[in-house]
Scaffold this motif. Structure first.
Motif, PDB file in Angstrom:
ATOM      1  N   LEU A 190    -109.658  28.600  75.293  1.00  0.00           N
ATOM      2  CA  LEU A 190    -108.941  28.153  74.100  1.00  0.00           C
ATOM      3  C   LEU A 190    -107.447  27.993  74.372  1.00  0.00           C
ATOM      4  N   LEU A 191    -106.867  28.928  75.094  1.00  0.00           N
ATOM      5  CA  LEU A 191    -105.447  28.866  75.425  1.00  0.00           C
ATOM      6  C   LEU A 191    -105.143  27.655  76.314  1.00  0.00           C
ATOM      7  N   LYS A 192    -105.986  27.420  77.300  1.00  0.00           N
ATOM      8  CA  LYS A 192    -105.795  26.268  78.184  1.00  0.00           C
ATOM      9  C   LYS A 192    -105.894  24.969  77.399  1.00  0.00           C
ATOM     10  N   ASN A 193    -106.885  24.853  76.534  1.00  0.00           N
ATOM     11  CA  ASN A 193    -107.030  23.637  75.730  1.00  0.00           C
ATOM     12  C   ASN A 193    -105.822  23.420  74.824  1.00  0.00           C
ATOM     13  N   TYR A 194    -105.316  24.485  74.231  1.00  0.00           N
ATOM     14  CA  TYR A 194    -104.135  24.392  73.367  1.00  0.00           C
ATOM     15  C   TYR A 194    -102.920  23.920  74.171  1.00  0.00           C
ATOM     16  N   GLU A 195    -102.709  24.519  75.333  1.00  0.00           N
ATOM     17  CA  GLU A 195    -101.574  24.134  76.170  1.00  0.00           C
ATOM     18  C   GLU A 195    -101.705  22.694  76.660  1.00  0.00           C
ATOM     19  N   ASP A 196    -102.902  22.295  77.047  1.00  0.00           N
ATOM     20  CA  ASP A 196    -103.114  20.918  77.507  1.00  0.00           C
ATOM     21  C   ASP A 196    -102.828  19.909  76.403  1.00  0.00           C
ATOM     22  N   GLU A 197    -103.174  20.265  75.178  1.00  0.00           N
ATOM     23  CA  GLU A 197    -102.984  19.347  74.053  1.00  0.00           C
ATOM     24  C   GLU A 197    -101.535  19.299  73.587  1.00  0.00           C
ATOM     25  N   HIS A 198    -100.893  20.446  73.482  1.00  0.00           N
ATOM     26  CA  HIS A 198     -99.551  20.516  72.895  1.00  0.00           C
ATOM     27  C   HIS A 198     -98.410  20.514  73.911  1.00  0.00           C
ATOM     28  N   TYR A 199     -98.671  20.896  75.129  1.00  0.00           N
ATOM     29  CA  TYR A 199     -97.636  20.963  76.164  1.00  0.00           C
ATOM     30  C   TYR A 199     -98.136  20.334  77.464  1.00  0.00           C
ATOM     31  N   PRO A 200     -98.449  19.030  77.429  1.00  0.00           N
ATOM     32  CA  PRO A 200     -98.973  18.408  78.654  1.00  0.00           C
ATOM     33  C   PRO A 200     -97.896  18.353  79.738  1.00  0.00           C
ATOM     34  N   ILE A 201     -98.334  18.490  80.966  1.00  0.00           N
ATOM     35  CA  ILE A 201     -97.431  18.411  82.113  1.00  0.00           C
ATOM     36  C   ILE A 201     -97.473  16.975  82.621  1.00  0.00           C
ATOM     37  N   PRO A 202     -96.335  16.278  82.582  1.00  0.00           N
ATOM     38  CA  PRO A 202     -96.343  14.881  83.030  1.00  0.00           C
ATOM     39  C   PRO A 202     -96.537  14.794  84.544  1.00  0.00           C
ATOM     40  N   LYS A 203     -97.114  13.675  84.964  1.00  0.00           N
ATOM     41  CA  LYS A 203     -97.292  13.452  86.402  1.00  0.00           C
ATOM     42  C   LYS A 203     -95.928  13.194  87.030  1.00  0.00           C
ATOM     43  N   PRO A 204     -95.709  13.708  88.234  1.00  0.00           N
ATOM     44  CA  PRO A 204     -94.408  13.503  88.885  1.00  0.00           C
ATOM     45  C   PRO A 204     -94.225  12.051  89.306  1.00  0.00           C
ATOM     46  N   ASP A 205     -92.988  11.613  89.300  1.00  0.00           N
ATOM     47  CA  ASP A 205     -92.656  10.266  89.741  1.00  0.00           C
ATOM     48  C   ASP A 205     -92.759  10.206  91.262  1.00  0.00           C
ATOM     49  N   PRO A 206     -93.494   9.231  91.809  1.00  0.00           N
ATOM     50  CA  PRO A 206     -93.682   9.158  93.263  1.00  0.00           C
ATOM     51  C   PRO A 206     -92.376   9.057  94.050  1.00  0.00           C
ATOM     52  N   ILE A 207     -91.405   8.315  93.546  1.00  0.00           N
ATOM     53  CA  ILE A 207     -90.142   8.154  94.270  1.00  0.00           C
ATOM     54  C   ILE A 207     -89.345   9.453  94.251  1.00  0.00           C
ATOM     55  N   ASP A 208     -89.373  10.160  93.118  1.00  0.00           N
ATOM     56  CA  ASP A 208     -88.691  11.456  93.056  1.00  0.00           C
ATOM     57  C   ASP A 208     -89.322  12.457  94.021  1.00  0.00           C
ATOM     58  N   VAL A 209     -90.651  12.424  94.121  1.00  0.00           N
ATOM     59  CA  VAL A 209     -91.351  13.306  95.060  1.00  0.00           C
ATOM     60  C   VAL A 209     -90.985  12.932  96.498  1.00  0.00           C
ATOM     61  N   LEU A 210     -90.911  11.637  96.777  1.00  0.00           N
ATOM     62  CA  LEU A 210     -90.535  11.172  98.116  1.00  0.00           C
ATOM     63  C   LEU A 210     -89.127  11.633  98.470  1.00  0.00           C
ATOM     64  N   LYS A 211     -88.197  11.478  97.544  1.00  0.00           N
ATOM     65  CA  LYS A 211     -86.817  11.913  97.797  1.00  0.00           C
ATOM     66  C   LYS A 211     -86.747  13.426  98.001  1.00  0.00           C
ATOM     67  N   LEU A 212     -87.511  14.178  97.227  1.00  0.00           N
ATOM     68  CA  LEU A 212     -87.530  15.638  97.380  1.00  0.00           C
ATOM     69  C   LEU A 212     -88.099  16.039  98.738  1.00  0.00           C
ATOM     70  N   LYS A 213     -89.159  15.373  99.155  1.00  0.00           N
ATOM     71  CA  LYS A 213     -89.780  15.685 100.452  1.00  0.00           C
ATOM     72  C   LYS A 213     -88.817  15.368 101.598  1.00  0.00           C
ATOM     73  N   ILE A 214     -88.083  14.264 101.482  1.00  0.00           N
ATOM     74  CA  ILE A 214     -87.086  13.913 102.493  1.00  0.00           C
ATOM     75  C   ILE A 214     -86.024  15.004 102.575  1.00  0.00           C
ATOM     76  N   LEU A 215     -85.576  15.464 101.418  1.00  0.00           N
ATOM     77  CA  LEU A 215     -84.573  16.527 101.350  1.00  0.00           C
ATOM     78  C   LEU A 215     -85.114  17.834 101.937  1.00  0.00           C
TER      79      LEU A 215
END
Length: 82
Positions: free
Chosen positions: A7-32
């Protein structure tokens, strides 16, 4: 306990979704993280202009580019293709 966790997981998924990371931001972070510079990708991705265009979002990541970045930098493919 199991029911409460579900129930807690379903509530969090519905009300506080985690957005997918931006591929370019991930690429820049990995380079760093690896202590690299954008010029280090020139041999892998092509010319300096092409690397710059990808990092500045003027060109999209292609499937071939995503495969190369996954192989060379270890970035998960599902992030690069999102």
């Amino acid at each position: 306990m199991q029911v409460m966790l579900i129930l807690l997981k379903n509530y969090e998924d519905e009300h506080y979704p985690i957005p997918k990371p931006d591929p370019i931001d991930v690429l820049k972070l990995k380079i760093l993280e690896k202590g690299m510079k954008s010029k280090d990708l020139i041999g892998t991705l092509g010319t300096k202009g092409h690397v710059s265009a990808i990092l500045n979002r003027r060109k999209a990541l292609t499937l071939q580019t995503a495969k190369l970045l996954h192989k060379e930098l270890g970035i998960p493919a599902e992030i690069l293709l999102s």
